[in-house]
Design a protein around this motif. Structure first.
Motif, PDB file in Angstrom:
ATOM      1  N   VAL A   1      -7.432  -1.334  -1.147  1.00  0.00           N
ATOM      2  CA  VAL A   1      -6.708  -1.331   0.292  1.00  0.00           C
ATOM      3  C   VAL A   1      -7.948  -2.293   0.544  1.00  0.00           C
ATOM      4  O   VAL A   1      -8.249  -3.143   1.653  1.00  0.00           O
ATOM      5  CB  VAL A   1      -7.036  -0.337   0.970  1.00  0.00           C
ATOM      6  CG1 VAL A   1      -6.952  -0.239   2.406  1.00  0.00           C
ATOM      7  CG2 VAL A   1      -5.058  -0.219   0.308  1.00  0.00           C
ATOM      8  N   ASP A   2      -9.445  -1.733   0.508  1.00  0.00           N
ATOM      9  CA  ASP A   2     -10.800  -2.035   0.679  1.00  0.00           C
ATOM     10  C   ASP A   2     -10.885  -3.591   0.949  1.00  0.00           C
ATOM     11  O   ASP A   2     -12.025  -4.705   1.691  1.00  0.00           O
ATOM     12  CB  ASP A   2     -11.897  -1.387   0.847  1.00  0.00           C
ATOM     13  CG  ASP A   2     -13.019  -1.363   1.171  1.00  0.00           C
ATOM     14  OD1 ASP A   2     -13.443  -0.988   2.490  1.00  0.00           O
ATOM     15  OD2 ASP A   2     -14.060  -2.208   0.951  1.00  0.00           O
TER      16      ASP A   2
ATOM     17  N   ARG B   1       0.707   4.268  -2.433  1.00  0.00           N
ATOM     18  CA  ARG B   1       0.479   5.717  -2.608  1.00  0.00           C
ATOM     19  C   ARG B   1       1.832   6.464  -2.281  1.00  0.00           C
ATOM     20  O   ARG B   1       1.318   7.826  -3.309  1.00  0.00           O
ATOM     21  CB  ARG B   1      -0.553   5.186  -1.473  1.00  0.00           C
ATOM     22  CG  ARG B   1      -1.742   5.257  -0.198  1.00  0.00           C
ATOM     23  CD  ARG B   1      -1.535   5.041   0.312  1.00  0.00           C
ATOM     24  NE  ARG B   1      -2.608   4.766   0.540  1.00  0.00           N
ATOM     25  CZ  ARG B   1      -4.597   4.535   0.350  1.00  0.00           C
ATOM     26  NH1 ARG B   1      -4.365   5.915  -0.470  1.00  0.00           N
ATOM     27  NH2 ARG B   1      -5.830   4.082   0.718  1.00  0.00           N
TER      28      ARG B   1
ATOM     29  N   ARG C   1      -8.826  -5.514   3.361  1.00  0.00           N
ATOM     30  CA  ARG C   1      -9.724  -5.931   4.515  1.00  0.00           C
ATOM     31  C   ARG C   1     -10.562  -6.781   4.613  1.00  0.00           C
ATOM     32  O   ARG C   1     -10.342  -7.685   5.386  1.00  0.00           O
ATOM     33  CB  ARG C   1      -9.943  -4.330   5.300  1.00  0.00           C
ATOM     34  CG  ARG C   1     -10.423  -4.386   6.408  1.00  0.00           C
ATOM     35  CD  ARG C   1     -11.230  -2.938   6.167  1.00  0.00           C
ATOM     36  NE  ARG C   1     -13.259  -2.582   5.530  1.00  0.00           N
ATOM     37  CZ  ARG C   1     -13.962  -2.986   5.635  1.00  0.00           C
ATOM     38  NH1 ARG C   1     -13.669  -4.135   6.733  1.00  0.00           N
ATOM     39  NH2 ARG C   1     -14.290  -2.619   4.334  1.00  0.00           N
TER      40      ARG C   1
ATOM     41  N   ASN D   1      -7.378   2.473  -2.696  1.00  0.00           N
ATOM     42  CA  ASN D   1      -8.385   2.647  -1.618  1.00  0.00           C
ATOM     43  C   ASN D   1      -9.242   1.295  -2.514  1.00  0.00           C
ATOM     44  O   ASN D   1      -9.595   1.258  -1.057  1.00  0.00           O
ATOM     45  CB  ASN D   1      -9.098   3.369  -2.001  1.00  0.00           C
ATOM     46  CG  ASN D   1      -8.818   4.772  -1.114  1.00  0.00           C
ATOM     47  OD1 ASN D   1      -7.505   4.717  -0.453  1.00  0.00           O
ATOM     48  ND2 ASN D   1      -9.424   6.489  -2.184  1.00  0.00           N
ATOM     49  N   SER D   2      -9.544   1.499  -3.700  1.00  0.00           N
ATOM     50  CA  SER D   2     -10.486  -0.355  -3.461  1.00  0.00           C
ATOM     51  C   SER D   2      -9.544  -1.327  -3.115  1.00  0.00           C
ATOM     52  O   SER D   2     -10.186  -2.479  -2.631  1.00  0.00           O
ATOM     53  CB  SER D   2     -10.842  -0.061  -4.537  1.00  0.00           C
ATOM     54  OG  SER D   2     -11.653  -1.254  -5.286  1.00  0.00           O
TER      55      SER D   2
ATOM     56  N   GLU E   1      -6.342   7.111  -7.185  1.00  0.00           N
ATOM     57  CA  GLU E   1      -6.158   7.284  -5.074  1.00  0.00           C
ATOM     58  C   GLU E   1      -7.601   6.430  -4.564  1.00  0.00           C
ATOM     59  O   GLU E   1      -7.474   5.062  -4.096  1.00  0.00           O
ATOM     60  CB  GLU E   1      -5.888   8.672  -4.311  1.00  0.00           C
ATOM     61  CG  GLU E   1      -6.253   8.295  -2.911  1.00  0.00           C
ATOM     62  CD  GLU E   1      -6.547   9.593  -2.641  1.00  0.00           C
ATOM     63  OE1 GLU E   1      -6.431   9.510  -1.080  1.00  0.00           O
ATOM     64  OE2 GLU E   1      -6.394  11.110  -3.107  1.00  0.00           O
ATOM     65  N   GLU E   2      -8.638   6.156  -6.036  1.00  0.00           N
ATOM     66  CA  GLU E   2      -9.437   5.705  -6.160  1.00  0.00           C
ATOM     67  C   GLU E   2      -9.599   4.006  -6.003  1.00  0.00           C
ATOM     68  O   GLU E   2      -9.874   3.029  -5.116  1.00  0.00           O
ATOM     69  CB  GLU E   2     -11.226   5.530  -7.029  1.00  0.00           C
ATOM     70  CG  GLU E   2     -10.536   6.004  -8.249  1.00  0.00           C
ATOM     71  CD  GLU E   2     -10.109   7.623  -8.657  1.00  0.00           C
ATOM     72  OE1 GLU E   2      -9.863   7.260 -10.361  1.00  0.00           O
ATOM     73  OE2 GLU E   2      -9.609   7.954  -7.448  1.00  0.00           O
TER      74      GLU E   2
ATOM     75  N   GLU F   1       0.480  -0.795   0.287  1.00  0.00           N
ATOM     76  CA  GLU F   1       0.692   0.261  -0.018  1.00  0.00           C
ATOM     77  C   GLU F   1       0.550   1.214  -0.373  1.00  0.00           C
ATOM     78  O   GLU F   1       0.541   2.339  -0.971  1.00  0.00           O
ATOM     79  CB  GLU F   1      -1.403  -0.071   1.178  1.00  0.00           C
ATOM     80  CG  GLU F   1      -1.947   1.056   1.768  1.00  0.00           C
ATOM     81  CD  GLU F   1      -2.476   0.963   2.794  1.00  0.00           C
ATOM     82  OE1 GLU F   1      -3.345   2.619   3.217  1.00  0.00           O
ATOM     83  OE2 GLU F   1      -2.886   0.140   3.335  1.00  0.00           O
TER      84      GLU F   1
END
Length: 326
Positions: free
Chosen positions: A225-226, A209, A229, A222-223, A218-219, A205
């Motif tokens: 990383v989500d 970034r 998770r 974020n996708s 960035e989106e 990550e």
């Protein structure tokens, strides 16, 4: 559920051996396990220091063993009257003799009180760390003074999947199950609250970034990383739900494990998790990712062990082979 049939309790005339014995008796009563109490005489350099030849040193060691055996047996009569307990006395370096005895006698569990190293800012000294590293069976390393029952038990598992494709033997998955199995044994016998904790991250990550050559929007980061998770959360949920297969529905409902997942570095977050949930016992794997090419094993676990200040139940993966006998 794992069976604990044979326990090795390590005592030392210079430490709080009653702590180890009290916990051993409690575990043995719950599991109907046999107990052996072992004490190790550290005689390294003894003969040289006193200018003894081999015959003289052998005679002296034999006398010391008899003396220590009598002392231990007398102590057991006072502290465990009527209990059938075998006594072994060894000469040598403590962790080496204990590991050799574990291999020879197939012990299921070693119980020992941590040496009181009050000049250090960590609970476990170098000898205890060696035992935690190299003993093939689970080691219950007790915090000095831990004579009462465990009230809050934290089982730590690794559900990150960055290297799963290399773990063809499912070493990490099986180790996670083993950690939960032993945590359940102690939680049930001690009537303790069981917490299951895991730390997750999204591999790469920071590079995505902030890397010089990374141009991922960035989106999308974020996708990614989500998704990481969610994947970890799903694996953790599945792992806990699979406890029903291992332990039975009634046992799992009785335990009611509380699940915690946080993002970060395990060596930072696990000690904090232990503090947050007032854990007086942490159950953790001390070697993971065994057999994965190029993966350095054990560093994270050692960093955690250097920071925690409660008792530890250290678990090795199936197939772990100690280097002591090599």
């Amino acid at each position: 559920m794992k069976r604990i049939n044979n326990i090795l309790c390590v005592v030392d005339e210079n430490s709080s051996s009653d702590v180890a014995l009290i916990q051993t008796l409690r575990i043995a009563e719950e599991t109907q396990a046999d107990i052996t109490v072992a004490s190790v005489l550290n005689v390294t350099g003894f003969a040289r220091a006193f200018g003894l030849n081999k015959d003289e040193s052998d005679a002296k060691f034999a006398a010391m063993i008899v003396e220590r055996r009598e002392a231990v047996e007398s102590w057991l009569k006072q502290n465990a009257p009527g209990k059938k307990i075998k006594v072994d006395i060894f000469c040598g370096i403590e962790f080496l003799e204990i590991v050799k005895s574990v291999v020879k006698n197939n012990y299921d569990l070693v119980v020992k009180c941590a040496n009181d190293v009050d000049w250090l800012d960590r609970l476990f000294g170098s000898d205890d760390m060696q035992l935690l590293r190299k003993c093939p069976c689970p080691v219950l390393m007790l915090k000095p003074g831990q004579t009462g029952i465990f009230r809050n038990i934290l089982a730590t598992v690794d559900v990150n999947d960055a290297f799963d494709e290399l773990d063809i033997n499912r070493v990490q998955e099986k180790l996670n199950e083993k950690v939960l199995d032993y945590a359940a044994i102690f939680s049930i016998s001690e009537l303790a609250d069981l917490h299951v904790g895991s730390v997750w991250d999204a591999y790469g990550e920071d590079y995505l970034r902030m890397g010089t050559f990374s141009d991922m929007p960035e989106e999308k980061v974020n996708s990614y990383v989500d998704r990481a998770r969610r994947d970890c959360a799903n694996k953790l949920e599945l792992l806990v739900s699979n406890m029903t297969k291992l332990l039975g529905k009634d046992a799992v409902e009785y335990l009611g494990p509380k699940v915690h997942m946080t993002k970060g570095l395990p060596e930072k977050e696990i000690p904090l998790m232990a503090i947050t949930h007032n854990a007086d016992l942490v159950v953790m794997g001390t070697v993971a990712r065994t057999g994965i090419p190029g993966f350095i094993i054990g560093n994270t676990a050692e960093s955690i062990l250097e920071q925690v200040h409660c008792s530890i139940l250290a678990i090795k993966p199936d197939g772990f082979q100690t280097t002591v006998l090599n």
